[in-house]
Write a protein that holds these residues in place. Structure first.
Motif, PDB file in Angstrom:
ATOM      1  N   LEU A  60       1.186  -0.893  -0.026  1.00 26.68           N
ATOM      2  CA  LEU A  60      -0.161   0.207  -0.284  1.00 26.68           C
ATOM      3  C   LEU A  60       0.852   1.271   0.274  1.00 26.68           C
ATOM      4  O   LEU A  60       1.563   1.138   0.265  1.00 26.68           O
ATOM      5  CB  LEU A  60      -0.716  -0.096   1.394  1.00 26.68           C
ATOM      6  N   HIS A  61       0.595   2.107  -0.724  1.00 26.40           N
ATOM      7  CA  HIS A  61       1.413   3.642  -0.243  1.00 26.40           C
ATOM      8  C   HIS A  61       0.443   4.284  -0.333  1.00 26.40           C
ATOM      9  O   HIS A  61      -1.439   4.613  -2.237  1.00 26.40           O
ATOM     10  CB  HIS A  61       2.326   3.528  -2.054  1.00 26.40           C
ATOM     11  N   VAL A  62       0.227   5.824  -0.094  1.00 30.26           N
ATOM     12  CA  VAL A  62      -0.889   6.871  -0.828  1.00 30.26           C
ATOM     13  C   VAL A  62       0.214   8.186  -0.226  1.00 30.26           C
ATOM     14  O   VAL A  62       0.689   8.218   0.503  1.00 30.26           O
ATOM     15  CB  VAL A  62      -1.328   6.750   0.863  1.00 30.26           C
ATOM     16  N   ASN A  63       0.233   8.615  -1.333  1.00 30.78           N
ATOM     17  CA  ASN A  63       0.331  10.153  -1.667  1.00 30.78           C
ATOM     18  C   ASN A  63      -0.440  11.495  -1.520  1.00 30.78           C
ATOM     19  O   ASN A  63      -1.796  10.952  -2.089  1.00 30.78           O
ATOM     20  CB  ASN A  63       0.889  10.114  -3.095  1.00 30.78           C
ATOM     21  N   MET A  64      -0.133  12.355  -1.311  1.00 29.65           N
ATOM     22  CA  MET A  64      -1.026  13.703  -0.991  1.00 29.65           C
ATOM     23  C   MET A  64      -0.722  14.685  -2.269  1.00 29.65           C
ATOM     24  O   MET A  64       0.696  15.289  -1.790  1.00 29.65           O
ATOM     25  CB  MET A  64      -1.819  14.324  -0.026  1.00 29.65           C
ATOM     26  N   ILE A  95      -3.634   6.830  -4.521  1.00 31.38           N
ATOM     27  CA  ILE A  95      -3.916   5.534  -3.639  1.00 31.38           C
ATOM     28  C   ILE A  95      -3.421   4.409  -4.673  1.00 31.38           C
ATOM     29  O   ILE A  95      -3.858   4.090  -5.636  1.00 31.38           O
ATOM     30  CB  ILE A  95      -4.929   5.260  -2.595  1.00 31.38           C
ATOM     31  N   VAL A  96      -1.769   4.011  -4.340  1.00 30.53           N
ATOM     32  CA  VAL A  96      -1.740   2.616  -5.095  1.00 30.53           C
ATOM     33  C   VAL A  96      -1.351   1.008  -4.012  1.00 30.53           C
ATOM     34  O   VAL A  96      -0.580   1.769  -3.530  1.00 30.53           O
ATOM     35  CB  VAL A  96      -0.631   2.643  -5.950  1.00 30.53           C
ATOM     36  N   TRP A  97      -1.748   0.034  -4.461  1.00 32.72           N
ATOM     37  CA  TRP A  97      -1.588  -1.311  -3.842  1.00 32.72           C
ATOM     38  C   TRP A  97      -1.869  -2.038  -4.687  1.00 32.72           C
ATOM     39  O   TRP A  97      -2.264  -2.149  -6.083  1.00 32.72           O
ATOM     40  CB  TRP A  97      -3.352  -1.189  -3.067  1.00 32.72           C
ATOM     41  N   LEU A 264       0.916   9.600  -8.110  1.00 34.49           N
ATOM     42  CA  LEU A 264       0.675   7.875  -8.301  1.00 34.49           C
ATOM     43  C   LEU A 264       2.177   7.722  -8.209  1.00 34.49           C
ATOM     44  O   LEU A 264       1.935   5.826  -8.641  1.00 34.49           O
ATOM     45  CB  LEU A 264      -0.562   7.561  -9.498  1.00 34.49           C
ATOM     46  N   ALA A 265       2.910   8.005  -7.515  1.00 30.23           N
ATOM     47  CA  ALA A 265       4.339   7.386  -8.271  1.00 30.23           C
ATOM     48  C   ALA A 265       4.841   7.169  -6.776  1.00 30.23           C
ATOM     49  O   ALA A 265       4.359   7.585  -5.665  1.00 30.23           O
ATOM     50  CB  ALA A 265       5.179   8.739  -8.374  1.00 30.23           C
ATOM     51  N   VAL A 266       5.740   5.818  -6.468  1.00 29.10           N
ATOM     52  CA  VAL A 266       5.634   5.676  -5.494  1.00 29.10           C
ATOM     53  C   VAL A 266       7.240   5.212  -4.655  1.00 29.10           C
ATOM     54  O   VAL A 266       7.788   4.685  -4.911  1.00 29.10           O
ATOM     55  CB  VAL A 266       5.519   4.012  -5.915  1.00 29.10           C
ATOM     56  N   ASP A 267       7.962   6.428  -5.674  1.00 30.17           N
ATOM     57  CA  ASP A 267       9.307   6.707  -5.602  1.00 30.17           C
ATOM     58  C   ASP A 267       9.811   7.696  -4.361  1.00 30.17           C
ATOM     59  O   ASP A 267      10.953   8.098  -4.755  1.00 30.17           O
ATOM     60  CB  ASP A 267       9.244   7.552  -7.261  1.00 30.17           C
ATOM     61  N   CYS A 268       9.418   8.018  -3.599  1.00 29.07           N
ATOM     62  CA  CYS A 268       9.720   8.771  -2.291  1.00 29.07           C
ATOM     63  C   CYS A 268      11.177   7.653  -1.673  1.00 29.07           C
ATOM     64  O   CYS A 268      11.413   7.050  -1.802  1.00 29.07           O
ATOM     65  CB  CYS A 268       8.546   8.918  -1.431  1.00 29.07           C
TER      66      CYS A 268
END
Length: 284
Positions: A60-64, A95-97, A264-268
């Motif tokens: 699960l990944h949630v960005n704002m 949100i990406v899951w 929607l990116a998961v790159d932090c």
């Protein structure tokens, strides 16, 4: 993925919440004020037009995505950059899951513009796996692949503010209370009432790898940090609140550590999404 939409609209009574508080333990409100999983209050202003990781875990990944502006008036400002106050709100949530070996995504956006009244609602759009769904009415629910369900639960009042209340659930992962409203009149601009999304984490299944601006407050090592911090503040007879606009001394790293290239990116820098899984990053 083809979403299924309910055609039934159930009447939902108006609810009034005193002082604008909501029940979830961890939440992010207004411009943005956060409450960690163990009750510590802190701010995270970030920067306008930038996306930041709210929570990240294996599945699960949630960005704002923050919107806002720089203001010459700096009185009582939590964050001042180059002599200007920074005011930000959550304009979009991404949100990406993963479920059943497949990756899914949902993007929710609050409307823009100067209109203060609720009108047709404060939600501009909802996209599920790249498909924008029809505008939801009170009582509607949408189900999608990967255990997703979005419900438009009702209309509320927070003092003088109209509020749209949504419940977003992903089976086995998370349940989020989403409340949308405009900003306080003194923080609005002539062109934008700063409609935004407030987020409350009602339920969360997580591993010890969880991170993010709010997610890290669920970690065991952060639990001890919160306890030590609260004892220090209590000894000073002050509210349990971290000083500063970016949770300095309470959060890991710097604001840039949480910045993502897209909502929607998961790159932090602290991403845990896909860890221990061989998976391609989800593209916006």
């Amino acid at each position: 993925m083809t979403a299924q939409y309910s055609t039934e609209t159930k009447p939902v009574p108006l609810q009034v919440r005193i002082g604008g508080e909501c029940n979830p333990a961890a939440k992010i409100l207004n411009d943005p004020h956060l409450v960690g999983a163990h009750g510590t209050h802190f701010d995270f202003n970030g920067r306008p037009d930038k996306a930041f990781c709210l929570l990240t875990d294996r599945d699960l990944h949630v960005n704002m995505l923050l919107r806002g502006y720089y203001d010459e008036r700096t009185d009582n400002a939590a964050l001042v950059v180059d002599g200007k106050a920074v005011h930000t709100w959550i304009k979009e949530l991404g949100i990406v899951w993963t479920a059943g070996g497949a990756d899914h995504k949902i993007r929710l956006a609050a409307r823009g513009g100067k209109q203060q009244e609720r009108g047709d609602g404060f939600m501009k759009s909802i996209e599920i796996d790249g498909e924008e769904i029809p505008r939801m009415q009170v009582g509607d629910s949408v189900t999608g692949a990967g255990g997703l369900k979005v419900e438009f639960r009702g209309l509320e009042k927070e003092g003088p503010f109209d509020v749209d209340y949504y419940l977003l659930t992903i089976d086995g992962l998370v349940s989020l209370d989403l409340r949308l409203r405009v900003a306080h009149p003194k923080l609005q601009t002539p062109s934008d009432a700063e409609a935004h999304i407030n987020v409350g984490i009602a339920e969360l299944e997580h591993t010890e790898e969880i991170h993010g601006v709010l997610g890290q407050t669920y970690r065991a090592d952060h639990t001890q940090r919160a306890a030590d911090f609260q004892r220090l503040i209590a000894s000073l007879h002050r509210p349990i609140s971290a000083d500063g606009a970016e949770g300095k001394g309470f959060l890991d790293g710097t604001p840039r550590s949480y910045e993502a290239s897209d909502v929607l990116a998961v790159d932090c820098a602290y991403t845990a999404y896909g860890r221990a899984r061989q998976v391609m990053p989800v593209q916006p």
